[in-house]
Design an enzyme around this catalytic site. Structure first.
Site, mmCIF file in Angstrom:
data_model
loop_
_atom_site.group_PDB
_atom_site.id
_atom_site.type_symbol
_atom_site.label_atom_id
_atom_site.label_comp_id
_atom_site.label_asym_id
_atom_site.label_seq_id
_atom_site.Cartn_x
_atom_site.Cartn_y
_atom_site.Cartn_z
ATOM 1 N N HIS A 179 14.848 -57.778 -15.368
ATOM 2 C CA HIS A 179 15.304 -58.688 -14.315
ATOM 3 C C HIS A 179 16.259 -59.750 -14.849
ATOM 4 O O HIS A 179 16.896 -60.459 -14.069
ATOM 5 C CB HIS A 179 14.111 -59.330 -13.599
ATOM 6 C CG HIS A 179 13.412 -60.404 -14.372
ATOM 7 N ND1 HIS A 179 12.232 -60.192 -15.056
ATOM 8 C CD2 HIS A 179 13.715 -61.708 -14.565
ATOM 9 C CE1 HIS A 179 11.846 -61.315 -15.625
ATOM 10 N NE2 HIS A 179 12.728 -62.260 -15.343
ATOM 11 N N ASP A 259 5.608 -53.358 -6.496
ATOM 12 C CA ASP A 259 4.659 -52.324 -6.855
ATOM 13 C C ASP A 259 4.944 -51.790 -8.250
ATOM 14 O O ASP A 259 4.930 -52.513 -9.216
ATOM 15 C CB ASP A 259 4.682 -51.214 -5.799
ATOM 16 C CG ASP A 259 4.294 -51.739 -4.427
ATOM 17 O OD1 ASP A 259 3.588 -52.756 -4.371
ATOM 18 O OD2 ASP A 259 4.718 -51.156 -3.419
ATOM 19 N N SER A 335 11.105 -65.581 -19.795
ATOM 20 C CA SER A 335 11.120 -64.168 -19.426
ATOM 21 C C SER A 335 11.942 -63.364 -20.420
ATOM 22 O O SER A 335 13.022 -63.783 -20.829
ATOM 23 C CB SER A 335 11.712 -63.993 -18.029
ATOM 24 O OG SER A 335 10.896 -64.597 -17.058
#
Length: 402
Positions: A179, A259, A335
């Site tokens: 991401h 998910d 992150s």
């Protein structure tokens, strides 16, 4: 008299802090070497050039909690081939997609002792906090001074120009979160001219590091209690190297962090030139109960402490076959940090740190009016190990044992 009476207690405390526990040869937490599958590229095709419009998000969310992930059906062989196919973004803006083949893969969950999840505890629940990614007392350490910033394992942490962190896993390769370069639909702004920053002090000043941290600080906290190091204000600078290629698995691009997409929140960057720092080896993620003290560790560049490298460790919690949940204190910017463990390498007869996951970020879900909060790392499974190792080595022969 009262001060003298407290002396034995103080000596006992210092002994606990500074003397690591002794393991017998049979009780040492050990890396379990295992034969891993082979993941090989089969066919590469050119794709339309990306747009690079959206800014990178430094945190991601998902509607799927640990129980949701555990109930999801195991992907089939063909599902895995589709999820492990990958895109490669080149520095000239060209985009390619590569199909892969999987060989020697056994889908049985009981055949891989270093991979199988043994956690059956319930997920910890909590209400929404004002500082969402700090769980109670802030247990992070700001690493200060050239003597520590340039010393392994802190020296493997790097900063991405999109605002995330990464970890050196090869002479010119950086592991990070998907991401940080791709929002699930397209590549983010700045991904084409992505740069990797190596933190260096502007001036040599080891005063804080030598005062707050013992010389073998990480060995202590990886095997026992730790001293606290308060934030410092050392001024830092970065040396930047451009990325030549960026590999992102299709499982992330398809999932968009929803998910199963969370399971593939990792990416590998190939730099245009080699760096001169020691890198950290990859390792297949063992179950949490096999980690020393059940602890995980990682260092990154949290955006609430600009210009500082922030180290933390905490107890690993709930886990699925692909994700590891924990309450390590972190803020956006961390992150992409490599989550690692330090265990005994029986073959080389030494303690070895290996990257076993990628810190994805803060996840929260609303269930029946209550909020569940977790910090989540993507585990390096045997298949992911085989894929990432091939990206680094360029052959499967050097990637058979994880």
């Amino acid at each position: 008299m009262r001060s003298w009476a407290a002396l034995p207690r103080l000596i006992s405390l210092l002994f606990l802090l500074l003397v690591p526990p002794v393991f017998s040869s049979s009780s040492k937490p050990q890396w379990i070497l295992q034969r891993v599958p082979v993941v090989l590229p089969q066919q590469t095709e050119t794709r339309p050039a990306p747009h690079f419009l959206s800014p990178a998000r430094l945190d991601v969310s998902s509607p799927c909690d640990p129980e949701c992930h555990k109930k999801a059906p195991r992907p089939s062989y063909w599902d895995l081939r589709r999820l492990l196919a990958y895109e490669t973004l080149h520095s000239d803006g060209q985009l390619t997609e590569t199909a892969i083949g999987i060989y020697g893969y056994n889908p049985s969950p009981n055949t891989s002792p270093a991979y199988s999840s043994g956690s059956s505890g319930k997920a910890e629940r909590s209400h929404v906090r004002r500082k969402r990614q700090i769980f109670g007392h802030d247990g992070r350490f700001s690493i200060a001074g050239q003597d520590f910033l340039l010393k392994y394992p802190f020296s493997v942490a790097v900063k991405l120009s999109t605002g995330c962190s990464g970890t050196l896993v090869g002479d010119r390769h950086v592991l990070t979160a998907a991401h940080c370069v791709h929002d699930g639909k397209n590549y983010v702004k700045g991904a084409q001219k992505l740069r990797v920053g190596f933190l260096k002090p502007k001036q040599r000043d080891a005063q804080y590091s030598s005062f707050y941290l013992p010389s073998n600080f990480t060995n202590h906290v990886e095997s026992g209690p730790a001293l606290y190091a308060p934030p410092t204000n050392d001024k830092m600078k970065f040396q930047w190297i451009r990325a030549k290629r960026t590999h992102v698995p299709k499982g992330w691009i398809k999932g968009n962090a929803n998910d199963i997409g969370m399971d593939y929140d990792y990416a590998l960057l190939e730099l245009k030139k080699a760096h001169k720092r020691r890198h950290m080896k990859l390792g297949v993620s063992p179950p949490a109960q096999r980690l020393p003290g059940r602890r995980v560790h990682f260092s990154g560049f949290d955006n609430d402490r600009p210009g500082q490298l922030v180290y933390r460790f905490c107890r690993a919690g709930e886990e699925t076959s692909d994700l590891l949940y924990q309450h390590c204190d972190a803020q956006p910017g961390a992150s992409g940090s490599g989550v690692y463990a330090r265990m005994w390498d029986g073959r080389r007869r030494r303690w070895e740190r290996k990257v076993i996951g990628v810190f994805s970020g803060h996840q929260w879900v609303e269930r029946q009016g209550a909020s569940q909060e977790f910090n989540v790392a993507v585990r390096i499974t045997p298949l992911k190990y085989a894929q990432i190792c091939y990206w680094i080595k360029g052959n499967f022969v050097d990637c058979r044992e994880g």
